[in-house]
Design an enzyme around this catalytic site. Structure first.
Site, short mmCIF file in Angstrom:
data_model
loop_
_atom_site.label_atom_id
_atom_site.label_comp_id
_atom_site.label_asym_id
_atom_site.label_seq_id
_atom_site.Cartn_x
_atom_site.Cartn_y
_atom_site.Cartn_z
N GLU A 64 -21.06 15.92 24.14
CA GLU A 64 -22.48 15.84 24.49
C GLU A 64 -22.69 15.17 25.83
O GLU A 64 -21.76 14.63 26.44
CB GLU A 64 -23.23 15.13 23.36
N GLU A 75 -16.76 24.94 19.37
CA GLU A 75 -16.17 26.29 19.37
C GLU A 75 -15.99 26.80 20.80
O GLU A 75 -14.98 27.41 21.13
CB GLU A 75 -17.08 27.26 18.60
N1 THU Z 1 -22.55 21.99 17.67
C1 THU Z 1 -21.28 22.51 17.74
O1 THU Z 1 -20.35 21.88 18.23
N2 THU Z 1 -21.10 23.76 17.25
C2 THU Z 1 -22.07 24.54 16.70
O2 THU Z 1 -21.84 25.69 16.41
C3 THU Z 1 -23.38 23.96 16.45
C4 THU Z 1 -23.68 22.69 17.12
C5 THU Z 1 -22.78 20.66 18.23
C6 THU Z 1 -23.62 20.66 19.47
C7 THU Z 1 -24.19 19.27 19.45
O3 THU Z 1 -23.27 18.38 20.05
C8 THU Z 1 -24.29 18.94 17.97
O4 THU Z 1 -23.45 19.85 17.31
C9 THU Z 1 -25.69 19.04 17.39
O5 THU Z 1 -26.27 20.26 17.69
#
Ligand code: THU
Length: 160
Positions: A64, A75
């Site tokens: 993030e 992913e």
């Molecule tokens: N996130 C993922 O890593 N993969 C997904 O398919 C859905 C969301 C992460 C993005 C963000 O850091 C957190 O989950 C909340 O959305």
């Protein structure tokens, strides 16, 4: 007017233990990768692990950013790394595990739309399906034999 019905087949397993050992191992690698997530804002940690045709395993976790849209999902972190490091190796299988630090995540968490689009690109590129497994921290595991099942009406290079 003609009604168009879209059908997808997914397989739901009651627990990871129902799956073959190699998939349990891949999910365990996704789980280890998840612990490396940097998710101070959402507190939602995701790990992904992929096995390639040369048996290399590539993992990723969500990363993030204070400028929220600059972050990246687990992913896509994994699949872009595979594309960059192993451009000629087909991706066979991806395992995804996700969960919140704020509450137990006991149901399967599918990849977001943007990640489905990114995975679809590589499935089209390699002209072979990518098997996807996803789960919460515990509980049921969903299997899709191909990314295509998760993204009907895909936008791909065929239309360009
Ligand atoms: N996130 C993922 O890593 N993969 C997904 O398919 C859905 C969301 C992460 C993005 C963000 O850091 C957190 O989950 C909340 O959305």
């Amino acid at each position: 007017m003609k009604e168009l019905k879209i059908e997808s087949t997914l397989f739901v397993y009651d627990s990871l233990q129902e799956l073959p050992g190699d998939i349990q191992d891949l999910m365990s690698k996704a789980s280890q990768a998840r612990l490396k997530a940097y998710a101070p804002y959402s507190k939602f940690l995701v790990g992904a692990a992929m096995v390639l045709e040369n048996n290399a395993v590539v993992t990723g976790s969500n990363q993030e950013n204070a400028s929220y849209p600059s972050g990246l999902c687990a992913e896509r972190t994994a699949i872009y790394y595979a594309g960059a490091q192993f451009p000629n190796q087909k991706i066979k299988t991806m395992a995804i595990i996700a969960g919140s630090q704020n509450h137990p995540t006991t149901s399967p968490i599918p990849p977001c739309g943007a990640c489905r689009q990114a995975i679809a690109e590589y499935e089209v590129k390699q002209n072979e399906p990518i098997e996807i497994y996803f789960m919460g921290e515990t509980g049921k595991v969903v299997k899709s034999n191909s990314l295509a099942n998760l993204l009907p009406l895909v936008f791909d290079k065929g239309v360009l």
